[in-house]
Design a protein around this motif. Structure first.
Motif, mmCIF file in Angstrom:
data_model
loop_
_atom_site.group_PDB
_atom_site.id
_atom_site.type_symbol
_atom_site.label_atom_id
_atom_site.label_comp_id
_atom_site.label_asym_id
_atom_site.label_seq_id
_atom_site.Cartn_x
_atom_site.Cartn_y
_atom_site.Cartn_z
ATOM 1 N N SER A 30 0.824 -1.209 0.000
ATOM 2 C CA SER A 30 0.000 0.000 0.000
ATOM 3 C C SER A 30 0.855 1.255 0.000
ATOM 4 O O SER A 30 0.517 2.252 -0.657
ATOM 5 C CB SER A 30 -0.927 -0.002 1.222
ATOM 6 N N HIS A 271 -0.275 7.251 3.025
ATOM 7 C CA HIS A 271 0.443 6.009 3.316
ATOM 8 C C HIS A 271 0.967 5.981 4.757
ATOM 9 O O HIS A 271 1.695 5.075 5.137
ATOM 10 C CB HIS A 271 1.603 5.804 2.334
ATOM 11 N N ILE A 279 -5.767 0.610 1.529
ATOM 12 C CA ILE A 279 -6.054 -0.829 1.538
ATOM 13 C C ILE A 279 -7.456 -1.084 1.001
ATOM 14 O O ILE A 279 -7.678 -1.970 0.165
ATOM 15 C CB ILE A 279 -5.907 -1.388 2.966
ATOM 16 N N GLN A 282 -7.536 -0.388 -2.854
ATOM 17 C CA GLN A 282 -6.856 -1.380 -3.690
ATOM 18 C C GLN A 282 -7.465 -2.771 -3.586
ATOM 19 O O GLN A 282 -7.609 -3.479 -4.581
ATOM 20 C CB GLN A 282 -5.381 -1.473 -3.293
#
Length: 386
Positions: A30, A271, A279, A282
């Protein structure tokens, strides 16, 4: 090698190691989607963390406990150094994101508050292990002082998010040690009673006007943004949380795929504090579920280690470590899903950051150490009272 394999074969070790591996891997992936260079650094931090975790298992935790107070005062000194740096120029301390909570050592930085969390648990477990005076209200004063001294320094940096983690860890460790529920409830009740006073202190309301400002204006704005649907507020104060929530929800059931974060790349600190949004974007609900399951495995295994440990210091230390992990995880997820105001807390083993990752691996190493070095105790079970 045989000794290492024998330690790894202990039943409680594999779930902890598996959970950490899953979280760290998802974290690196990530982070790479948003900042490839930082992902490479995170891999280096991961390697350093693994070394620290292994170092925590080289000797018994009972031996490490002898140096709990030393570690506590060293961490306290580093905290004090950052607070001094907030008002007087000192080497290595500069403002970052509005706070003086880092010490620079050349290419690396250290956040003393992260180490302080581990030191606090060690000292509190050491203090409570053979005492019963905390079963009275006056006896709660020393444990609270152990927590309040670093907590005040952390608030002075200021770092509200990290400071908030100390309170649940303190209460849970006291509960596990046998403190009376009515005393803990009285303390919580007092906190609830004084909360409005703390909130309004220093405001324009006549009664509170002459009191010192305890809640900063930007913190008030964050709380107000949490309950606002005003588009102007959501695009300013509430921008980070609003877009993190959009990014998280846009992933649907299975997500957009690895590296595909069309919304998340515009989220500040995506991030770091808001990595859970990446998370969800994605990997969708499936990825979020895997992360939550990994944390549940980590917490459940930690509690099993604590429950199976009769030696009082190890039992309390394991409870403290799990409390830190659970409190930090809960706070981060609540912020990311816009259920709490922004506090700036990382997600353990997942978010970018060397100090946070190092503290998490040290804590995990202590948990594994307790699980594989339980001494034989020929006495009645600790912390059991009529």
């Amino acid at each position: 090698m045989h000794r290492l394999w024998r330690q790894l074969a202990i039943a409680t070790n594999w779930p902890v190691l598996a959970a950490i591996s899953v979280l760290a891997l998802i974290g690196v992936v990530s982070i790479y989607a948003d900042a490839p260079l930082d992902a490479r650094k995170q891999v280096l931090f991961f390697a350093i963390g693994l070394g620290a975790m292994a170092a925590m298992q080289t000797v018994s935790y009972t031996f490490l406990g002898r140096y709990a107070w030393t570690f506590y005062f060293v961490s306290l000194g580093l905290l004090l150094y950052t607070v001094i740096g907030a008002s007087h120029p000192v080497p290595g301390v500069k403002m970052k994101n509005g706070a003086f909570n880092w010490i620079d050592f050349g290419p690396f930085s250290l956040q003393p508050a992260e180490l302080m969390k581990v030191a606090f648990c060690g000292v509190l477990a050491r203090y409570l292990r053979f005492r019963t005076n905390y079963r009275s209200l006056p006896g709660l004063v020393p444990p609270f002082l152990v927590a309040m001294v670093p907590l005040v320094l952390i608030l002075k940096q200021p770092d509200l998010g990290t400071a908030l983690i100390f309170i649940p860890a303190l209460l849970i460790m006291l509960f596990a040690a046998g403190a009376k529920l009515r005393h803990l409830a009285a303390v919580i009740g007092a906190g609830i009673f004084f909360a409005p006073i703390i909130w309004f202190a220093g405001s324009d309301i006549p009664v509170f006007r002459h009191m010192p400002l305890l809640v900063k204006n930007y913190q008030r704005d964050r709380v107000k943004a949490l309950f606002s649907n005003d588009l102007d507020v959501l695009e300013k104060t509430g921008y980070q949380q609003q877009h993190a929530l959009i990014a998280f929800g846009s992933g649907g059931w299975t997500g957009h795929g690895i590296g595909n974060i069309p919304v998340g790349r515009y989220v500040p600190e995506s991030h770091n504090d808001m990595v859970f949004a990446l998370i969800g974007e994605q990997f969708g609900f499936v990825g979020a579920f895997i992360v939550l399951a990994a944390y549940l495995v980590l917490f459940a295994t930690g509690l099993e280690i604590a429950a199976a440990t009769r030696e009082p210091f190890g039992r309390l230390l394991a409870v403290g470590v799990v409390s830190l992990f659970a409190g930090q995880t809960f706070l981060n997820l609540m912020v990311c899903t816009r259920l709490m105001p922004v506090t700036g807390v990382t997600l353990p083993f997942v978010s970018y950051g060397g100090s946070s990752l190092l503290a998490s691996f040290i804590s995990a190493g202590l948990l594994l150490n307790i699980g594989q070095n339980r001494p034989l105790v020929l006495a009645q079970a600790a912390f059991e009272y009529d």
